[in-house]
Design a protein around this motif. Sequence first.
Motif, mmCIF file in Angstrom:
data_model
loop_
_atom_site.group_PDB
_atom_site.id
_atom_site.type_symbol
_atom_site.label_atom_id
_atom_site.label_comp_id
_atom_site.label_asym_id
_atom_site.label_seq_id
_atom_site.Cartn_x
_atom_site.Cartn_y
_atom_site.Cartn_z
ATOM 1 N N LEU A 148 0.820 -1.206 0.000
ATOM 2 C CA LEU A 148 0.000 0.000 0.000
ATOM 3 C C LEU A 148 0.857 1.261 0.000
ATOM 4 N N THR A 182 2.377 1.901 -3.380
ATOM 5 C CA THR A 182 1.359 2.312 -4.351
ATOM 6 C C THR A 182 0.994 3.782 -4.157
ATOM 7 N N ILE A 183 0.805 4.173 -2.898
ATOM 8 C CA ILE A 183 0.470 5.579 -2.609
ATOM 9 C C ILE A 183 1.602 6.494 -3.049
ATOM 10 N N THR A 215 1.051 9.240 -6.072
ATOM 11 C CA THR A 215 1.101 10.677 -5.766
ATOM 12 C C THR A 215 2.300 11.352 -6.413
ATOM 13 N N LEU A 251 -7.301 11.152 -4.731
ATOM 14 C CA LEU A 251 -7.754 9.822 -4.318
ATOM 15 C C LEU A 251 -6.611 9.006 -3.730
ATOM 16 N N ALA A 252 -5.445 9.084 -4.359
ATOM 17 C CA ALA A 252 -4.286 8.353 -3.830
ATOM 18 C C ALA A 252 -3.869 8.905 -2.476
ATOM 19 N N SER A 253 -3.989 10.218 -2.303
ATOM 20 C CA SER A 253 -3.618 10.845 -1.031
ATOM 21 C C SER A 253 -4.482 10.358 0.119
ATOM 22 N N ALA A 310 -5.734 7.358 0.398
ATOM 23 C CA ALA A 310 -5.718 5.904 0.533
ATOM 24 C C ALA A 310 -5.158 5.448 1.869
ATOM 25 N N GLY A 311 -4.078 6.057 2.344
ATOM 26 C CA GLY A 311 -3.476 5.611 3.598
ATOM 27 C C GLY A 311 -4.399 5.832 4.781
ATOM 28 N N THR A 334 -7.636 6.226 4.712
ATOM 29 C CA THR A 334 -8.823 5.378 4.540
ATOM 30 C C THR A 334 -8.534 3.949 4.981
ATOM 31 N N ALA A 335 -7.377 3.423 4.564
ATOM 32 C CA ALA A 335 -7.033 2.041 4.912
ATOM 33 C C ALA A 335 -6.882 1.874 6.417
#
Length: 693
Positions: A466, A469-470, A474, A509-511, A513-514, A516-517
């Motif tokens: 993860l 990917t982030i 970004t 959206l990528a920002s 992700a962390g 949110t996870a």
Amino acid sequence: MLPARGQGVHRLAGHTPAVSVTTAELAPSEPTAPPTDTSDGLSPARRWERLALALLLLGTAAAYLWNISVNAMGNSFYAAAAWSGSRDWKALLFGSLDPGNFITVDKPPVSQWVMGLSGQLFGFSSASMLAPQAIMAVGAVALVYGAVVRATVSRGAGLLAGVVLAVTPVVALMFRFNNPDAVMVLLMTAAAYCTVRALPRASLRWIVLAGVALGFAFLAKMLEGLMVLPALGLAYLIVAPTTLRTRLVHSLAALGALIVSSGWFVLLTILWPADSRPYLAGSKDNTFMDLVLGYNGFARYLGKNHMGGGSNNPFELPEGYQIPEALKQGGFGGGGFGSGPDRMFTGEIGFEISWLLPAALVAFVLVLLSRGRRPRTDLIRGSALVFGLWLVIDSALFSGMKAGMHAYYTLAVAPAIAGCVAIGAHEVWRRRAEAFGRAGGAVLILSAGIWGFVLLQRNSDWQPWLRWTILAATVIAAVGLLVLALPPATRWDRERNRATTVLLIAGVLASLAGSTAYAAATLPQSHTGGSPTVGPARPKPSGPADQFRRQISMLMGGQTDPNLVALLEQTDTEWSAAIDRSSPAAALELASRTPVLAIGGFTSADPAPTLPQFQTMVRNHEITYYLIPEVKLPDSWRVDKPADSSTPAQPNTPQGIWHPAGNKEIFDWVTAHYTATHHFGDMAVYDLTEPAH
């Protein structure tokens, strides 16, 4: 065909006018204060916008309510007060720890009002206690959405603000928990919303409502609920479109509303006879303002809050024993986070709140730079001041707190981060066709992506793919935006704008992700006790020192041996038992559903009851049992007896057994006149109904 704006001239039907009017004079300039209702220009929501808002609110409700009973009684300290409030109206009014109304919890009662009333309506249970907290999350998301929409006239920006708040890990933690922080933050967010509503027209009504909301936030968690006050007050004084004198008068009116909406309860505690209401826990003199200014106020900045030594010092072992220094440094209960400017980014605090904190600060600066030449009354900049000053001031105050700090306190800045990020993203989106918007968007995305990578690196065994990917997503989005910010060739403008749009959306959206996870990993975990944590389950340390620390933590949090619970259930006195400290008393109350008297309150430092008061209660047969924990000390902790030791040996203490009594006067009196009749697990039980010897 009309001339270009600012250059052409309108002429009236075939006549040469005496006065020429330029197009720039006729065309409305960009409003400095966007309208505040649909009749003034905030167009009705389109179908997709209504649907998106409904999905956001319903999704938040579903995620936060789902399996909420996994947290059982959460923090038993506040759960016992909610149970007491569900049984007795006076206990509900004052936030009493027990339905016998001996002592309160160490916070004002607004949170207990909500949970206690829910227990009265639906029967007390984990679900009836925690469900209102989750519903408050939906309210907070709706309020931050509304505030940002009013500020930017963009429902997309409002949706982003709501999403950011909902996927913040500490929000996912504390809006499913029973601490007072949830209702406090809801009220702080309501105050910010009212302030944003007040800014465009210098509305006295809305700024007074902001004061009312802050008054009740004060009654939720005292001074912490007022930490947002300077930000709201400064924003109104700077931005409201009226004279300075009127702004000052309005601010004083809001302050008056705050005082009235909070002061009535303070006045109630003064006028109500002290001998017929519970003792106000945490205070030294049974007064509300001592609790506000001392234990829950300046004492936290002076380092004199929890476990301040003396008779309630948990490290005061029997004579001949000494606790290892390494274990002392681990701490038993003060929220041991080092103070300093990096506190908001380190340790558990970093995981709970800091995912988008760098991006929020960048967003705040970007808005100030972008709108620096706007009139004083510019609403977008004014709303950025509301959220940005809230974030900066509260973060500085948390960073300077020296005692009694818990990571979850940072929930108080979650709405500020959401508002800053959304308003900043809206500003770079509005200027996405310009170099400023593209470069600003790149910095915003990169700050969030890199920091998310750093946080996930600290827990590198969890979902290692993860963080990479982030970082990759970004960085690619940011580099692409920076390239597009270079001077463009005219024929590529349309394509560049399309690429900018795609990169901004993908980067944002990528920002997220962390955060949110980590929020998603927080939801299914069971959180109990005084210092819950976010994220996936982590293995517990298993060394000897860690085992001892857990034993002490269990004793401080309550011993619920089934035999002991059964014994308490058979009592018929006003209090089934008395025990030092509120947390073990609360755990026993919840297990036995009998009132338990908490000697000395949360830290056992409160002067209630005094020894004469306790003796009178025993003579009047108001208490059946006196309970005291028993801890077997490791032989390795034995030291030579100090020649000049002034620490008295505890009576009836077998070799190697430690009784961590808070009020030693009561302990000495009981152990001198009564004999332990039962030993359940690590708890000695003294029957106070037996004749004293």
